[in-house]
Design an enzyme around this catalytic site. Sequence first.
Site, PDB file in Angstrom:
ATOM      1  N   ARG A  99       0.855  -1.245  -0.105  1.00  0.00           N
ATOM      2  CA  ARG A  99      -0.028  -0.042  -0.066  1.00  0.00           C
ATOM      3  C   ARG A  99       0.764   1.262  -0.030  1.00  0.00           C
ATOM      4  O   ARG A  99       1.625   1.501   0.926  1.00  0.00           O
ATOM      5  CB  ARG A  99      -0.794  -0.098   1.003  1.00  0.00           C
ATOM      6  CG  ARG A  99      -1.825   1.317   1.562  1.00  0.00           C
ATOM      7  CD  ARG A  99      -2.471   1.205   2.649  1.00  0.00           C
ATOM      8  NE  ARG A  99      -3.478   2.272   3.102  1.00  0.00           N
ATOM      9  CZ  ARG A  99      -2.852   3.228   3.944  1.00  0.00           C
ATOM     10  NH1 ARG A  99      -1.975   2.882   4.928  1.00  0.00           N
ATOM     11  NH2 ARG A  99      -3.707   4.315   4.247  1.00  0.00           N
ATOM     12  N   HIS A 143      -2.839  10.947   1.247  1.00  0.00           N
ATOM     13  CA  HIS A 143      -2.407  10.655   2.373  1.00  0.00           C
ATOM     14  C   HIS A 143      -1.657  11.774   2.941  1.00  0.00           C
ATOM     15  O   HIS A 143      -0.421  12.042   3.241  1.00  0.00           O
ATOM     16  CB  HIS A 143      -1.280   9.621   2.373  1.00  0.00           C
ATOM     17  CG  HIS A 143      -1.129   8.782   3.807  1.00  0.00           C
ATOM     18  ND1 HIS A 143      -1.064   7.539   3.858  1.00  0.00           N
ATOM     19  CD2 HIS A 143      -0.658   9.440   4.888  1.00  0.00           C
ATOM     20  CE1 HIS A 143      -0.856   7.146   5.174  1.00  0.00           C
ATOM     21  NE2 HIS A 143      -0.587   8.237   5.876  1.00  0.00           N
ATOM     22  N   GLU A 188      -7.058   8.356   6.852  1.00  0.00           N
ATOM     23  CA  GLU A 188      -7.512   8.904   8.125  1.00  0.00           C
ATOM     24  C   GLU A 188      -7.869  10.149   7.971  1.00  0.00           C
ATOM     25  O   GLU A 188      -7.184  11.152   8.253  1.00  0.00           O
ATOM     26  CB  GLU A 188      -6.142   8.920   8.732  1.00  0.00           C
ATOM     27  CG  GLU A 188      -5.705   7.763   8.896  1.00  0.00           C
ATOM     28  CD  GLU A 188      -4.522   7.327  10.196  1.00  0.00           C
ATOM     29  OE1 GLU A 188      -4.070   8.433  10.674  1.00  0.00           O
ATOM     30  OE2 GLU A 188      -4.263   6.417  10.784  1.00  0.00           O
ATOM     31  N   ASN A 310      -6.838   1.484  10.060  1.00  0.00           N
ATOM     32  CA  ASN A 310      -5.580   1.832  10.914  1.00  0.00           C
ATOM     33  C   ASN A 310      -5.905   1.714  12.240  1.00  0.00           C
ATOM     34  O   ASN A 310      -6.522   2.342  12.894  1.00  0.00           O
ATOM     35  CB  ASN A 310      -5.209   3.282  10.580  1.00  0.00           C
ATOM     36  CG  ASN A 310      -4.985   3.115   9.045  1.00  0.00           C
ATOM     37  OD1 ASN A 310      -4.920   2.246   8.254  1.00  0.00           O
ATOM     38  ND2 ASN A 310      -4.426   4.389   8.804  1.00  0.00           N
ATOM     39  N   TYR A 312      -3.941   1.378  16.062  1.00  0.00           N
ATOM     40  CA  TYR A 312      -2.627   1.520  16.770  1.00  0.00           C
ATOM     41  C   TYR A 312      -2.958   1.156  18.674  1.00  0.00           C
ATOM     42  O   TYR A 312      -2.199   0.380  19.097  1.00  0.00           O
ATOM     43  CB  TYR A 312      -2.099   2.696  16.575  1.00  0.00           C
ATOM     44  CG  TYR A 312      -1.497   3.113  15.392  1.00  0.00           C
ATOM     45  CD1 TYR A 312       0.080   2.474  15.140  1.00  0.00           C
ATOM     46  CD2 TYR A 312      -1.941   3.463  14.283  1.00  0.00           C
ATOM     47  CE1 TYR A 312       0.581   2.614  13.769  1.00  0.00           C
ATOM     48  CE2 TYR A 312      -1.600   3.579  12.848  1.00  0.00           C
ATOM     49  CZ  TYR A 312      -0.087   3.118  12.838  1.00  0.00           C
ATOM     50  OH  TYR A 312       0.209   2.960  11.496  1.00  0.00           O
ATOM     51  N   GLU A 376      -3.082  -0.203   8.304  1.00  0.00           N
ATOM     52  CA  GLU A 376      -2.269   0.184   9.026  1.00  0.00           C
ATOM     53  C   GLU A 376      -1.990  -0.391  10.495  1.00  0.00           C
ATOM     54  O   GLU A 376      -3.210  -0.570  11.125  1.00  0.00           O
ATOM     55  CB  GLU A 376      -1.730   1.726   9.375  1.00  0.00           C
ATOM     56  CG  GLU A 376      -1.418   2.385   8.042  1.00  0.00           C
ATOM     57  CD  GLU A 376      -1.316   3.786   8.327  1.00  0.00           C
ATOM     58  OE1 GLU A 376      -1.020   4.433   9.589  1.00  0.00           O
ATOM     59  OE2 GLU A 376      -1.305   4.600   7.319  1.00  0.00           O
TER      60      GLU A 376
HETATM   61  O1  LGS Z   1       2.873   7.247  10.062  1.00  0.00           O
HETATM   62  C1  LGS Z   1       1.757   7.217  10.246  1.00  0.00           C
HETATM   63  C2  LGS Z   1       1.368   6.331  11.252  1.00  0.00           C
HETATM   64  C3  LGS Z   1       1.949   6.204  12.456  1.00  0.00           C
HETATM   65  O2  LGS Z   1       0.905   6.260  13.634  1.00  0.00           O
HETATM   66  C4  LGS Z   1       0.734   7.423   9.201  1.00  0.00           C
HETATM   67  O3  LGS Z   1       1.102   8.209   7.834  1.00  0.00           O
HETATM   68  C5  LGS Z   1      -0.464   7.525   9.416  1.00  0.00           C
HETATM   69  O4  LGS Z   1      -1.505   7.130   8.724  1.00  0.00           O
HETATM   70  C6  LGS Z   1      -1.178   6.960  10.993  1.00  0.00           C
HETATM   71  O5  LGS Z   1      -1.678   8.227  11.776  1.00  0.00           O
HETATM   72  N1  LGS Z   1      -0.107   6.637  11.896  1.00  0.00           N
HETATM   73  C7  LGS Z   1       0.038   6.575  13.166  1.00  0.00           C
HETATM   74  N2  LGS Z   1      -1.106   6.794  13.969  1.00  0.00           N
HETATM   75  C8  LGS Z   1      -1.345   6.600  15.153  1.00  0.00           C
HETATM   76  C9  LGS Z   1      -2.623   7.472  15.739  1.00  0.00           C
HETATM   77  C10 LGS Z   1      -2.435   7.906  16.761  1.00  0.00           C
HETATM   78  C11 LGS Z   1      -3.260   8.889  17.246  1.00  0.00           C
HETATM   79  C12 LGS Z   1      -2.553  10.105  17.577  1.00  0.00           C
HETATM   80  C13 LGS Z   1      -3.590  11.173  18.157  1.00  0.00           C
HETATM   81  C14 LGS Z   1      -2.592  12.559  18.285  1.00  0.00           C
HETATM   82  C15 LGS Z   1      -3.039  13.562  19.550  1.00  0.00           C
END
Ligand code: LGS
Length: 468
Positions: A99, A143, A188, A310, A312, A376
């Site tokens: 992807r 993205h 996202e 996605n 995490y 993801e």
């Molecule tokens: O690298 C990004 C990854 C890493 O952790 C990627 O580009 C994104 O699509 C994605 O958001 N990614 C990611 N997400 C974790 C989200 C945690 C929420 C953060 C909230 C901040 C206040």
Amino acid sequence: CDTEWGGEDMTVSAEKSYEIQDSGVLTFPEGFVWGAATAAYQIEGAAREDGRGPSIWDTFSRTPGKVHAGHTGDVACDHYHRYPDDVRIMRDLGLAAYRFSVSWPRVQPDGSGPANPRGLDFYDRLVDELRENGITPIVTLYHWDLPQTLEDRGGWTNRETAERFAEYAAITHARLGDRVETWTTLNEPWCSAFLGYASGIHAPGRAEPALGFTAAHHLLLGHGLAVQALRASGAGKVGITLNLSPVISDDAEAAAIVDGLQNRIFLDPVLRGEYPADVVEHARRFTDWSFVRDGDLEIISRPTDLLGVNYYHPQTVAARAGEPANPVYPGSEGIAFGGADAPRTAMGWPVQPFGLTDLLLRLARDYPGTPLLITENGAAFDDVVEDGEVHDVGRLSYLDGHLRAAHAAIQGGADLRGYLVWSLLDNFEWAEGYRKRFGIVHVDYGTQRRTPKDSALWYSEVVRRNGL
Ligand code: LGS
């Protein structure tokens, strides 16, 4: 799974969340898709090559104080020039799918008008290279790298951006659609809207709660219009990728607010054709929702073929009087975030694989009929190269736990079709710059040397066995 989701009771209490029992041999369904994911701005570099225009991330990363140590995506992993090496790494690992995202400002440097053929040429070469190596390309159209010219006209707060996005989708499909079957529109949109426009943590760095909701709607409209455009040009499979987080709380009201702002505000319009009533009410102090026009929700809810997930970590929240609002969740005063009792990744995020099982089962229950693809899942750790090897035990165990959690969801009835690890390579982690490493392959940014980590070698074996 004994957790309760949706409906009247949104609470999932930590005590009730079960342990994943099965630690023996697990096999995934036949045809399960194994792969890895990346995104254009995070890996490509070549920021000024072949007619690429500036994006909001070029501007933001050059704004002092916005990105760790002033890092930018100018060079990143130099994937624009090294893509044959990176494809070879994937082939050697035995990955079935990759992807990646197409950079809108490579295709349309100003975000509108005729295509820049040299920008499209790159993706043409990449897709051919992947297919020659037996790897299925999965394209993300957006993205986060909005052409700066469109931001100058309001970006996602301007309804016209949604129309421009659909045109860009059609242009890109016209060039790659004969070889790419699976398309996702947005990655996202929550991050674009609430990190980008409500809180200013991400590009374009605007920080007004109301704008978060306006941007969210226009992103969703852009998704719907792009789905129409892709269908009209004969696209195979079309979907959207959302970042979804189960909410763990003893307080049903706090859980419902956060779940609404994080998950249902995107899931419901796309998969049910309506905004959740409680979210609409909650946001009324910021917006009158007048940006929603007749017919928008029909467009936004055009049928899709897959939902990209996605995942995490879950969000643990508690009601706590006097707590100021978290700017990424407008109107969240009185809610405290965090506090999960769990090991942490280098991002400080808790490792709680059960949240993935809960999430997938909830999606299967509340939004039935849409095949799911984990687009993801992964973790950052402070890796070090020792004698040409990276012993990233933390990541390996994170991935192992989450694959077991995904398997449990499949056994519970979730229609999960595949798993794409984030990320193939260490890369530009947005506001964190290069200091956070998510790759299963280590990148030395001085030499651009790639070193598969232990997690990559382990993952390769998982793919080969179609299981653990
Ligand atoms: O690298 C990004 C990854 C890493 O952790 C990627 O580009 C994104 O699509 C994605 O958001 N990614 C990611 N997400 C974790 C989200 C945690 C929420 C953060 C909230 C901040 C206040």
